[in-house]
Design a protein around this motif. Structure first.
Motif, PDB file in Angstrom:
ATOM      1  N   ASN A  82      43.688  30.836  45.971  1.00  5.52           N
ATOM      2  CA  ASN A  82      42.502  30.159  46.507  1.00  5.52           C
ATOM      3  C   ASN A  82      42.581  30.066  48.030  1.00  5.52           C
ATOM      4  O   ASN A  82      41.584  30.263  48.722  1.00  5.52           O
ATOM      5  CB  ASN A  82      42.341  28.770  45.892  1.00  5.52           C
ATOM      6  CG  ASN A  82      41.818  28.840  44.473  1.00  5.52           C
ATOM      7  OD1 ASN A  82      41.085  29.760  44.120  1.00  5.52           O
ATOM      8  ND2 ASN A  82      42.192  27.878  43.653  1.00  5.52           N
ATOM      9  N   ARG A  97      36.499  36.343  44.623  1.00  2.00           N
ATOM     10  CA  ARG A  97      36.831  35.275  43.653  1.00  2.00           C
ATOM     11  C   ARG A  97      36.329  35.627  42.264  1.00  2.00           C
ATOM     12  O   ARG A  97      37.030  35.409  41.278  1.00  2.00           O
ATOM     13  CB  ARG A  97      36.195  33.952  44.080  1.00  2.00           C
ATOM     14  CG  ARG A  97      36.936  33.199  45.113  1.00  2.00           C
ATOM     15  CD  ARG A  97      36.228  31.845  45.338  1.00  2.00           C
ATOM     16  NE  ARG A  97      36.581  31.294  46.616  1.00  2.00           N
ATOM     17  CZ  ARG A  97      37.582  30.445  46.788  1.00  2.00           C
ATOM     18  NH1 ARG A  97      38.312  30.072  45.775  1.00  2.00           N
ATOM     19  NH2 ARG A  97      37.854  29.981  47.994  1.00  2.00           N
ATOM     20  N   GLN A  98      35.132  36.162  42.199  1.00  2.00           N
ATOM     21  CA  GLN A  98      34.554  36.544  40.907  1.00  2.00           C
ATOM     22  C   GLN A  98      35.397  37.645  40.249  1.00  2.00           C
ATOM     23  O   GLN A  98      35.672  37.589  39.048  1.00  2.00           O
ATOM     24  CB  GLN A  98      33.112  37.008  41.115  1.00  2.00           C
ATOM     25  CG  GLN A  98      32.338  37.206  39.845  1.00  2.00           C
ATOM     26  CD  GLN A  98      30.893  37.548  40.145  1.00  2.00           C
ATOM     27  OE1 GLN A  98      30.583  38.262  41.105  1.00  2.00           O
ATOM     28  NE2 GLN A  98      29.996  37.029  39.328  1.00  2.00           N
ATOM     29  N   TRP A 100      38.555  38.154  40.765  1.00  2.00           N
ATOM     30  CA  TRP A 100      39.820  37.527  40.397  1.00  2.00           C
ATOM     31  C   TRP A 100      39.672  36.748  39.082  1.00  2.00           C
ATOM     32  O   TRP A 100      40.554  36.796  38.223  1.00  2.00           O
ATOM     33  CB  TRP A 100      40.298  36.625  41.524  1.00  2.00           C
ATOM     34  CG  TRP A 100      41.615  35.982  41.251  1.00  2.00           C
ATOM     35  CD1 TRP A 100      41.845  34.679  40.947  1.00  2.00           C
ATOM     36  CD2 TRP A 100      42.903  36.614  41.238  1.00  2.00           C
ATOM     37  NE1 TRP A 100      43.183  34.455  40.762  1.00  2.00           N
ATOM     38  CE2 TRP A 100      43.853  35.633  40.935  1.00  2.00           C
ATOM     39  CE3 TRP A 100      43.316  37.923  41.464  1.00  2.00           C
ATOM     40  CZ2 TRP A 100      45.214  35.917  40.845  1.00  2.00           C
ATOM     41  CZ3 TRP A 100      44.673  38.204  41.371  1.00  2.00           C
ATOM     42  CH2 TRP A 100      45.600  37.206  41.064  1.00  2.00           C
ATOM     43  N   GLU A 101      38.566  36.048  38.921  1.00  4.01           N
ATOM     44  CA  GLU A 101      38.311  35.315  37.684  1.00  4.01           C
ATOM     45  C   GLU A 101      38.152  36.266  36.506  1.00  4.01           C
ATOM     46  O   GLU A 101      38.667  36.007  35.412  1.00  4.01           O
ATOM     47  CB  GLU A 101      37.083  34.426  37.836  1.00  4.01           C
ATOM     48  CG  GLU A 101      37.314  33.231  38.744  1.00  4.01           C
ATOM     49  CD  GLU A 101      36.052  32.449  39.051  1.00  4.01           C
ATOM     50  OE1 GLU A 101      35.012  32.662  38.387  1.00  4.01           O
ATOM     51  OE2 GLU A 101      36.101  31.612  39.983  1.00  4.01           O
ATOM     52  N   GLN A 105      40.445  36.541  33.048  1.00  4.43           N
ATOM     53  CA  GLN A 105      39.925  36.600  31.679  1.00  4.43           C
ATOM     54  C   GLN A 105      40.466  37.815  30.945  1.00  4.43           C
ATOM     55  O   GLN A 105      40.861  37.723  29.774  1.00  4.43           O
ATOM     56  CB  GLN A 105      38.397  36.623  31.701  1.00  4.43           C
ATOM     57  CG  GLN A 105      37.780  35.326  32.156  1.00  4.43           C
ATOM     58  CD  GLN A 105      36.285  35.440  32.413  1.00  4.43           C
ATOM     59  OE1 GLN A 105      35.707  36.522  32.323  1.00  4.43           O
ATOM     60  NE2 GLN A 105      35.656  34.328  32.747  1.00  4.43           N
TER      61      GLN A 105
END
Length: 146
Positions: A82, A97-98, A100-101, A105
């Motif tokens: 972060n 960030r998207q 990485w998310e 998943q």
């Protein structure tokens, strides 16, 4: 391009490569499950080799990501990532960030599939052990001809 920008670019590319590799790993884990169910040993061996190659690539990029975090004076883990994302321009930050998310998943899904395949292998092992034990017991009590 300065060193900071190069490291940011490498980290972004690695996240994209990891996402592609984890997507491929997910497919291979499904294929492995089917091969295990069918007891198709040559396919199982081939899939395991493909999986091992992917895992080697993923591990190498994870190590590089760790070194990049260190170069920015950050530790490891979610909090460090972060903080790392703050190094990107605001226009890129949300996308990274998207990604990485999404990677997180995919990682969780692959872990679940790996555990499922492991349980199937354990079940196969239990069945084989029982069959071999039954054969040994049958020989023990069968008539012996001298």
């Amino acid at each position: 391009m300065n060193r900071r920008e190069q490291l940011l670019q490498v980290a972004e590319q690695d996240i994209q490569l990891d996402t592609a590799d984890y997507t491929r790993l997910q497919t291979l884990m499904h294929e492995l499950h089917q091969a295990l169910l069918a007891h198709h040993c040559p396919q199982i061996d081939a899939l395991n080799n493909d999986i091992a190659t992917l895992l080697t690539n993923l591990s190498g990029r994870a190590q590089r990501r760790s070194k990049i975090l260190s170069a920015f004076g950050l530790g490891s883990g979610g909090q460090a990532m972060n903080q790392f994302f703050q190094q990107y321009a605001a226009t890129r930050r949300g996308t990274i960030r998207q990604q990485w998310e999404q990677l997180g998943q995919l990682t969780s899904q692959c872990k679940f599939l790996n555990e499922r395949n492991g349980k199937l292998l354990a079940m196969h092992n239990d069945i084989l052990t029982q069959l071999l034990d039954n054969q040994r017991d049958a020989q023990l009590y069968s008539p012996q001809f001298f």
